[in-house]
Design a protein around this motif. Structure first.
Motif, PDB file in Angstrom:
ATOM      1  N   PRO A  89       9.727  12.465   7.075  1.00  0.00           N
ATOM      2  CA  PRO A  89       9.701  11.006   7.270  1.00  0.00           C
ATOM      3  C   PRO A  89      10.224  10.270   6.049  1.00  0.00           C
ATOM      4  O   PRO A  89      10.122  10.744   4.909  1.00  0.00           O
ATOM      5  N   LEU A  90      10.769   9.092   6.288  1.00  0.00           N
ATOM      6  CA  LEU A  90      11.188   8.218   5.211  1.00  0.00           C
ATOM      7  C   LEU A  90       9.977   7.474   4.662  1.00  0.00           C
ATOM      8  O   LEU A  90       8.906   7.444   5.277  1.00  0.00           O
ATOM      9  N   LYS A  91      10.149   6.860   3.514  1.00  0.00           N
ATOM     10  CA  LYS A  91       9.027   6.127   2.917  1.00  0.00           C
ATOM     11  C   LYS A  91       8.573   4.973   3.800  1.00  0.00           C
ATOM     12  O   LYS A  91       7.416   4.547   3.742  1.00  0.00           O
ATOM     13  N   TYR A  92       9.469   4.457   4.644  1.00  0.00           N
ATOM     14  CA  TYR A  92       9.124   3.351   5.529  1.00  0.00           C
ATOM     15  C   TYR A  92       8.176   3.795   6.648  1.00  0.00           C
ATOM     16  O   TYR A  92       7.584   2.954   7.329  1.00  0.00           O
ATOM     17  N   ASP A  93       8.078   5.090   6.868  1.00  0.00           N
ATOM     18  CA  ASP A  93       7.258   5.611   7.959  1.00  0.00           C
ATOM     19  C   ASP A  93       5.808   5.847   7.552  1.00  0.00           C
ATOM     20  O   ASP A  93       4.996   6.274   8.382  1.00  0.00           O
ATOM     21  N   PHE A  94       5.466   5.581   6.291  1.00  0.00           N
ATOM     22  CA  PHE A  94       4.116   5.835   5.816  1.00  0.00           C
ATOM     23  C   PHE A  94       3.322   4.536   5.738  1.00  0.00           C
ATOM     24  O   PHE A  94       3.856   3.482   5.372  1.00  0.00           O
ATOM     25  N   SER A 181     -13.349  14.427   6.955  1.00  0.00           N
ATOM     26  CA  SER A 181     -11.951  14.021   6.774  1.00  0.00           C
ATOM     27  C   SER A 181     -11.683  12.795   7.641  1.00  0.00           C
ATOM     28  O   SER A 181     -12.089  12.757   8.804  1.00  0.00           O
ATOM     29  N   PHE A 182     -10.991  11.822   7.067  1.00  0.00           N
ATOM     30  CA  PHE A 182     -10.758  10.609   7.836  1.00  0.00           C
ATOM     31  C   PHE A 182      -9.513   9.888   7.339  1.00  0.00           C
ATOM     32  O   PHE A 182      -9.119  10.011   6.176  1.00  0.00           O
ATOM     33  N   ASP A 183      -8.912   9.146   8.261  1.00  0.00           N
ATOM     34  CA  ASP A 183      -7.786   8.270   7.962  1.00  0.00           C
ATOM     35  C   ASP A 183      -8.362   6.893   7.655  1.00  0.00           C
ATOM     36  O   ASP A 183      -9.076   6.321   8.472  1.00  0.00           O
ATOM     37  N   ARG A 184      -8.070   6.352   6.490  1.00  0.00           N
ATOM     38  CA  ARG A 184      -8.663   5.078   6.082  1.00  0.00           C
ATOM     39  C   ARG A 184      -8.006   3.870   6.759  1.00  0.00           C
ATOM     40  O   ARG A 184      -8.438   2.737   6.563  1.00  0.00           O
ATOM     41  N   ASN A 185      -6.972   4.090   7.545  1.00  0.00           N
ATOM     42  CA  ASN A 185      -6.314   2.990   8.245  1.00  0.00           C
ATOM     43  C   ASN A 185      -7.020   2.708   9.569  1.00  0.00           C
ATOM     44  O   ASN A 185      -7.548   3.613  10.219  1.00  0.00           O
ATOM     45  N   ASN A 186      -7.021   1.443   9.977  1.00  0.00           N
ATOM     46  CA  ASN A 186      -7.573   1.070  11.270  1.00  0.00           C
ATOM     47  C   ASN A 186      -6.595   0.121  11.960  1.00  0.00           C
ATOM     48  O   ASN A 186      -5.509  -0.161  11.449  1.00  0.00           O
ATOM     49  N   ILE A 187      -6.991  -0.386  13.119  1.00  0.00           N
ATOM     50  CA  ILE A 187      -6.073  -1.199  13.923  1.00  0.00           C
ATOM     51  C   ILE A 187      -5.624  -2.455  13.186  1.00  0.00           C
ATOM     52  O   ILE A 187      -4.495  -2.926  13.378  1.00  0.00           O
ATOM     53  N   ASN A 188      -6.469  -2.995  12.326  1.00  0.00           N
ATOM     54  CA  ASN A 188      -6.086  -4.207  11.585  1.00  0.00           C
ATOM     55  C   ASN A 188      -4.919  -3.953  10.638  1.00  0.00           C
ATOM     56  O   ASN A 188      -4.139  -4.860  10.338  1.00  0.00           O
ATOM     57  N   ASP A 189      -4.796  -2.701  10.152  1.00  0.00           N
ATOM     58  CA  ASP A 189      -3.710  -2.381   9.232  1.00  0.00           C
ATOM     59  C   ASP A 189      -2.360  -2.317   9.944  1.00  0.00           C
ATOM     60  O   ASP A 189      -1.312  -2.330   9.299  1.00  0.00           O
ATOM     61  N   TYR A 190      -2.383  -2.231  11.270  1.00  0.00           N
ATOM     62  CA  TYR A 190      -1.134  -2.151  12.031  1.00  0.00           C
ATOM     63  C   TYR A 190      -0.624  -3.528  12.465  1.00  0.00           C
ATOM     64  O   TYR A 190       0.529  -3.658  12.859  1.00  0.00           O
ATOM     65  N   MET A 191      -1.486  -4.543  12.387  1.00  0.00           N
ATOM     66  CA  MET A 191      -1.133  -5.841  12.963  1.00  0.00           C
ATOM     67  C   MET A 191       0.028  -6.519  12.247  1.00  0.00           C
ATOM     68  O   MET A 191       0.822  -7.220  12.870  1.00  0.00           O
ATOM     69  N   ASN A 192       0.149  -6.340  10.938  1.00  0.00           N
ATOM     70  CA  ASN A 192       1.182  -7.038  10.168  1.00  0.00           C
ATOM     71  C   ASN A 192       2.288  -6.111   9.680  1.00  0.00           C
ATOM     72  O   ASN A 192       3.001  -6.441   8.735  1.00  0.00           O
ATOM     73  N   LEU A 193       2.425  -4.953  10.306  1.00  0.00           N
ATOM     74  CA  LEU A 193       3.466  -4.013   9.890  1.00  0.00           C
ATOM     75  C   LEU A 193       4.853  -4.528  10.241  1.00  0.00           C
ATOM     76  O   LEU A 193       5.056  -5.206  11.259  1.00  0.00           O
ATOM     77  N   MET A 194       5.804  -4.197   9.400  1.00  0.00           N
ATOM     78  CA  MET A 194       7.205  -4.490   9.675  1.00  0.00           C
ATOM     79  C   MET A 194       7.883  -3.230  10.188  1.00  0.00           C
ATOM     80  O   MET A 194       7.503  -2.116   9.826  1.00  0.00           O
ATOM     81  N   SER A 195       8.867  -3.408  11.033  1.00  0.00           N
ATOM     82  CA  SER A 195       9.602  -2.257  11.543  1.00  0.00           C
ATOM     83  C   SER A 195      10.415  -1.611  10.421  1.00  0.00           C
ATOM     84  O   SER A 195      10.643  -2.221   9.374  1.00  0.00           O
ATOM     85  N   ARG A 196      10.827  -0.392  10.657  1.00  0.00           N
ATOM     86  CA  ARG A 196      11.626   0.319   9.658  1.00  0.00           C
ATOM     87  C   ARG A 196      12.906  -0.460   9.349  1.00  0.00           C
ATOM     88  O   ARG A 196      13.308  -0.595   8.191  1.00  0.00           O
ATOM     89  N   ALA A 197      13.554  -0.991  10.375  1.00  0.00           N
ATOM     90  CA  ALA A 197      14.803  -1.746  10.171  1.00  0.00           C
ATOM     91  C   ALA A 197      14.555  -3.003   9.343  1.00  0.00           C
ATOM     92  O   ALA A 197      15.361  -3.343   8.463  1.00  0.00           O
ATOM     93  N   ASP A 198      13.450  -3.696   9.596  1.00  0.00           N
ATOM     94  CA  ASP A 198      13.151  -4.909   8.837  1.00  0.00           C
ATOM     95  C   ASP A 198      12.842  -4.589   7.373  1.00  0.00           C
ATOM     96  O   ASP A 198      13.221  -5.329   6.471  1.00  0.00           O
ATOM     97  N   ILE A 200      14.037  -2.066   5.632  1.00  0.00           N
ATOM     98  CA  ILE A 200      15.307  -1.732   4.981  1.00  0.00           C
ATOM     99  C   ILE A 200      16.118  -3.004   4.716  1.00  0.00           C
ATOM    100  O   ILE A 200      16.739  -3.158   3.656  1.00  0.00           O
ATOM    101  N   LEU A 201      16.075  -3.933   5.664  1.00  0.00           N
ATOM    102  CA  LEU A 201      16.813  -5.196   5.508  1.00  0.00           C
ATOM    103  C   LEU A 201      16.240  -6.004   4.332  1.00  0.00           C
ATOM    104  O   LEU A 201      16.991  -6.563   3.527  1.00  0.00           O
ATOM    105  N   CYS A 202      14.927  -6.048   4.219  1.00  0.00           N
ATOM    106  CA  CYS A 202      14.299  -6.788   3.120  1.00  0.00           C
ATOM    107  C   CYS A 202      14.669  -6.182   1.759  1.00  0.00           C
ATOM    108  O   CYS A 202      14.931  -6.912   0.800  1.00  0.00           O
ATOM    109  N   GLU A 203      14.712  -4.866   1.691  1.00  0.00           N
ATOM    110  CA  GLU A 203      15.085  -4.210   0.424  1.00  0.00           C
ATOM    111  C   GLU A 203      16.529  -4.502   0.063  1.00  0.00           C
ATOM    112  O   GLU A 203      16.846  -4.712  -1.108  1.00  0.00           O
ATOM    113  N   SER A 204      17.395  -4.524   1.045  1.00  0.00           N
ATOM    114  CA  SER A 204      18.816  -4.781   0.763  1.00  0.00           C
ATOM    115  C   SER A 204      19.040  -6.207   0.302  1.00  0.00           C
ATOM    116  O   SER A 204      19.913  -6.491  -0.534  1.00  0.00           O
TER     117      SER A 204
END
Length: 206
Positions: A89-94, A181-198, A200-204
């Motif tokens: 995976p790319l860094k944007y996928d984490f 063992s647990f994943d510390r992320n929950n549904i609230n952490d997904y609400m403001n995610l940007m897509s991979r394309a967005d 990359i666009l912001c970095e450029s």
């Protein structure tokens, strides 16, 4: 000191009472190029603050803390070595890391004439990523959603019990672990995610 030592630097640890493949001996990550060689050659040294103290010639208290999350080293694009990861995976996928990413352990060992008992608390992250969840992004017209996988490193906290019994010519070694063992992320952490394309666009644009 008279009772022990404190050290800072890159070190390799061996946890547990079993000689090889102990279920708790994962404080150091592994280099998969040397995974099949056995011994400490397969382990990767990590930067830690560690200590060992000795009391009454029977008790040893040991511990270490690493400021980093340490991951396994896998061969990349090596056709002659099949123990590589199936995906990269790319860094944007984490998912972003939540909270502290330090790793640590604390161990108390009691030795008698013919036996040894150890209690160890350990806190460490997975050495390889795992799937955290899926997220779908919609364009302005609300159709043709794009679904992306998001990965994370789970945190594991464990309480471990080990013992060694010496019975004449027979040695019995065992390790037992209670872990969470647990994943510390929950549904609230997904609400403001940007897509991979967005992302990359912001970095450029920066």
């Amino acid at each position: 000191f008279d009772l022990g030592e404190i050290s800072i630097g890159k070190k390799i640890f061996t946890l547990g009472s079993v000689d090889e493949n102990s279920p708790i001996d994962h404080f150091n990550p592994y280099n998969y190029y040397y995974l099949l060689t056995g011994g400490i050659d397969k382990k990767i040294g990590i930067n830690v603050l560690s200590f060992d103290f000795y009391f009454d010639n029977d008790y040893i208290i040991s511990g270490a803390i690493s400021p980093d999350h340490n991951i396994n080293h896998y061969p990349e694009n090596d056709p002659e070595y099949e123990l590589s990861l199936p995906i990269n995976p790319l860094k944007y996928d984490f998912m972003n890391v939540k909270g502290s990413d330090h790793e640590s352990f604390l161990s108390v060992k009691k030795s008698n004439m013919n036996n040894e008992f150890t209690i160890t608390y350990a806190r460490a992250f997975d050495r390889v990523f795992s799937l955290s969840g899926l997220v779908s992004f919609f364009n302005d017209n609300g159709i043709a959603p794009i679904t992306e996988e998001k990965y994370s490193y789970r945190l594991t906290e464990s309480l471990n019990f080990g013992n060694i019994f010496l019975l004449d010519d027979l040695t019995i070694r065992s390790d037992f672990s209670l872990f969470h063992s647990f994943d510390r992320n929950n549904i609230n952490d997904y609400m403001n995610l940007m897509s991979r394309a967005d992302q990359i666009l912001c970095e450029s644009e920066i």
